[in-house]
Design a protein around this motif. Structure first.
Motif, PDB file in Angstrom:
ATOM      1  N   LEU A 150      -7.317 -22.615 -46.561  1.00  0.00           N
ATOM      2  CA  LEU A 150      -8.375 -21.804 -45.986  1.00  0.00           C
ATOM      3  C   LEU A 150      -7.797 -20.451 -45.566  1.00  0.00           C
ATOM      4  O   LEU A 150      -6.743 -20.389 -44.932  1.00  0.00           O
ATOM      5  N   SER A 151      -8.482 -19.369 -45.943  1.00  0.00           N
ATOM      6  CA  SER A 151      -8.007 -18.036 -45.598  1.00  0.00           C
ATOM      7  C   SER A 151      -8.118 -17.802 -44.092  1.00  0.00           C
ATOM      8  O   SER A 151      -8.897 -18.462 -43.397  1.00  0.00           O
ATOM      9  N   LEU A 152      -7.341 -16.847 -43.591  1.00  0.00           N
ATOM     10  CA  LEU A 152      -7.352 -16.565 -42.156  1.00  0.00           C
ATOM     11  C   LEU A 152      -8.743 -16.168 -41.646  1.00  0.00           C
ATOM     12  O   LEU A 152      -9.171 -16.674 -40.587  1.00  0.00           O
ATOM     13  N   PRO A 153      -9.481 -15.287 -42.349  1.00  0.00           N
ATOM     14  CA  PRO A 153     -10.831 -14.963 -41.868  1.00  0.00           C
ATOM     15  C   PRO A 153     -11.729 -16.195 -41.759  1.00  0.00           C
ATOM     16  O   PRO A 153     -12.490 -16.331 -40.795  1.00  0.00           O
ATOM     17  N   LYS A 154     -11.621 -17.102 -42.724  1.00  0.00           N
ATOM     18  CA  LYS A 154     -12.444 -18.310 -42.680  1.00  0.00           C
ATOM     19  C   LYS A 154     -11.985 -19.256 -41.571  1.00  0.00           C
ATOM     20  O   LYS A 154     -12.804 -19.953 -40.969  1.00  0.00           O
ATOM     21  N   ILE A 155     -10.677 -19.285 -41.319  1.00  0.00           N
ATOM     22  CA  ILE A 155     -10.171 -20.098 -40.212  1.00  0.00           C
ATOM     23  C   ILE A 155     -10.780 -19.624 -38.899  1.00  0.00           C
ATOM     24  O   ILE A 155     -11.183 -20.421 -38.045  1.00  0.00           O
ATOM     25  N   LEU A 156     -10.862 -18.304 -38.743  1.00  0.00           N
ATOM     26  CA  LEU A 156     -11.407 -17.731 -37.518  1.00  0.00           C
ATOM     27  C   LEU A 156     -12.919 -17.930 -37.430  1.00  0.00           C
ATOM     28  O   LEU A 156     -13.466 -18.144 -36.341  1.00  0.00           O
ATOM     29  N   LEU A 157     -13.595 -17.877 -38.591  1.00  0.00           N
ATOM     30  CA  LEU A 157     -15.056 -18.013 -38.603  1.00  0.00           C
ATOM     31  C   LEU A 157     -15.522 -19.466 -38.563  1.00  0.00           C
ATOM     32  O   LEU A 157     -16.658 -19.739 -38.162  1.00  0.00           O
ATOM     33  N   ARG A 158     -14.651 -20.373 -38.954  1.00  0.00           N
ATOM     34  CA  ARG A 158     -15.060 -21.775 -39.101  1.00  0.00           C
ATOM     35  C   ARG A 158     -15.723 -22.363 -37.865  1.00  0.00           C
ATOM     36  O   ARG A 158     -16.811 -22.952 -37.970  1.00  0.00           O
ATOM     37  N   PRO A 159     -15.141 -22.237 -36.658  1.00  0.00           N
ATOM     38  CA  PRO A 159     -15.807 -22.829 -35.479  1.00  0.00           C
ATOM     39  C   PRO A 159     -17.142 -22.167 -35.145  1.00  0.00           C
ATOM     40  O   PRO A 159     -18.046 -22.824 -34.630  1.00  0.00           O
ATOM     41  N   ILE A 160     -17.267 -20.883 -35.461  1.00  0.00           N
ATOM     42  CA  ILE A 160     -18.522 -20.181 -35.187  1.00  0.00           C
ATOM     43  C   ILE A 160     -19.612 -20.657 -36.143  1.00  0.00           C
ATOM     44  O   ILE A 160     -20.732 -20.980 -35.725  1.00  0.00           O
ATOM     45  N   ILE A 161     -19.254 -20.736 -37.421  1.00  0.00           N
ATOM     46  CA  ILE A 161     -20.235 -21.182 -38.420  1.00  0.00           C
ATOM     47  C   ILE A 161     -20.605 -22.643 -38.208  1.00  0.00           C
ATOM     48  O   ILE A 161     -21.738 -23.054 -38.469  1.00  0.00           O
ATOM     49  N   SER A 162     -19.663 -23.438 -37.694  1.00  0.00           N
ATOM     50  CA  SER A 162     -19.968 -24.849 -37.409  1.00  0.00           C
ATOM     51  C   SER A 162     -21.094 -24.991 -36.394  1.00  0.00           C
ATOM     52  O   SER A 162     -21.846 -25.969 -36.416  1.00  0.00           O
ATOM     53  N   LEU A 163     -21.216 -24.007 -35.512  1.00  0.00           N
ATOM     54  CA  LEU A 163     -22.318 -24.031 -34.543  1.00  0.00           C
ATOM     55  C   LEU A 163     -23.668 -23.884 -35.218  1.00  0.00           C
ATOM     56  O   LEU A 163     -24.702 -24.231 -34.649  1.00  0.00           O
ATOM     57  N   LEU A 164     -23.684 -23.369 -36.453  1.00  0.00           N
ATOM     58  CA  LEU A 164     -24.926 -23.230 -37.218  1.00  0.00           C
ATOM     59  C   LEU A 164     -25.209 -24.473 -38.055  1.00  0.00           C
ATOM     60  O   LEU A 164     -26.168 -24.512 -38.824  1.00  0.00           O
TER      61      LEU A 164
END
Length: 203
Positions: A150-164
């Motif tokens: 997983l790319s670094l941007p996706k690692i950072l976005l993953r918990p936020i997107i999981s909220l959706l």
């Protein structure tokens, strides 16, 4: 993610779901999934996480024996309304704990569900359990590309997107059970992030 949160998220999202996931590139992707699948009226077909019924609109559902499940009563209500005069059986059910006998279905269709359920491994095991010996599972979902991290941007976005209510960091290879064979693995959209995967069982 958990079931209670997902039920809340999809209650909020059900009125606008089709505008995003049953139009444009997603509609074209769904069409690619089903254009080569030859369902027939002797088969029993299960749609896991049927949502608003977007996939059902792309097949000749009137001639088929279809059961469709979803955990969200709001999403399921949208699907029922679309197909109120059909013979499709709609059931509110948790894909991680299905209430079907072993080897009940010839086809299991799983569109955008393995990235949504809290426990994707358990869901996958359940889909395999209810699949007949000579049956097929059809998966359309987003996964981390094979042999890639997983790319670094996706690692950072993953918990936020999981909220959706969805996970962008799941690996198909990590969640799939051992008793399957991948017969087809085709990139569908977004540089292979979304894939069409056809699966059979090993005995």
């Amino acid at each position: 993610m958990n079931n209670s949160w997902n039920r809340f998220i999809y209650r909020m999202g059900s009125p606008i779901y089709d505008k995003f996931f049953n139009s444009g590139v997603f509609l074209n992707a769904r069409k690619q999934i089903f254009q080569s699948i030859a369902f027939n009226n002797q088969q029993k077909i299960l749609f896991v996480g049927v949502g608003t019924g977007a996939d059902l609109e792309l097949i000749n559902h009137n001639d088929l024996k279809i059961t469709a499940i979803d955990y969200s009563p709001d999403m399921l209500g949208k699907a029922r309304a679309k197909f109120e005069h059909s013979t499709i059986t709609f059931l509110e059910m948790d894909a991680q704990n299905m209430e079907f006998e072993n080897e009940s279905f010839d086809y299991v269709v799983a569109s955008l569900i393995l990235s949504v359920v809290p426990d994707a491994t358990k869901c996958f095991q359940e889909m395999t359990r209810v699949l007949k010996q000579d049956g097929r599972i059809i998966v359309f979902d987003k996964f981390v590309p094979k042999n890639e991290k997983l790319s670094l941007p996706k690692i950072l976005l993953r918990p936020i997107i999981s909220l959706l209510g969805t996970d962008i960091g799941r690996s198909f290879e990590e969640i799939s059970p051992e008793n399957i064979v991948v017969e087809e693995d085709t990139p569908i959209m977004l540089n292979g992030m979304y894939r069409k995967i056809i699966i059979s069982k090993i005995y």
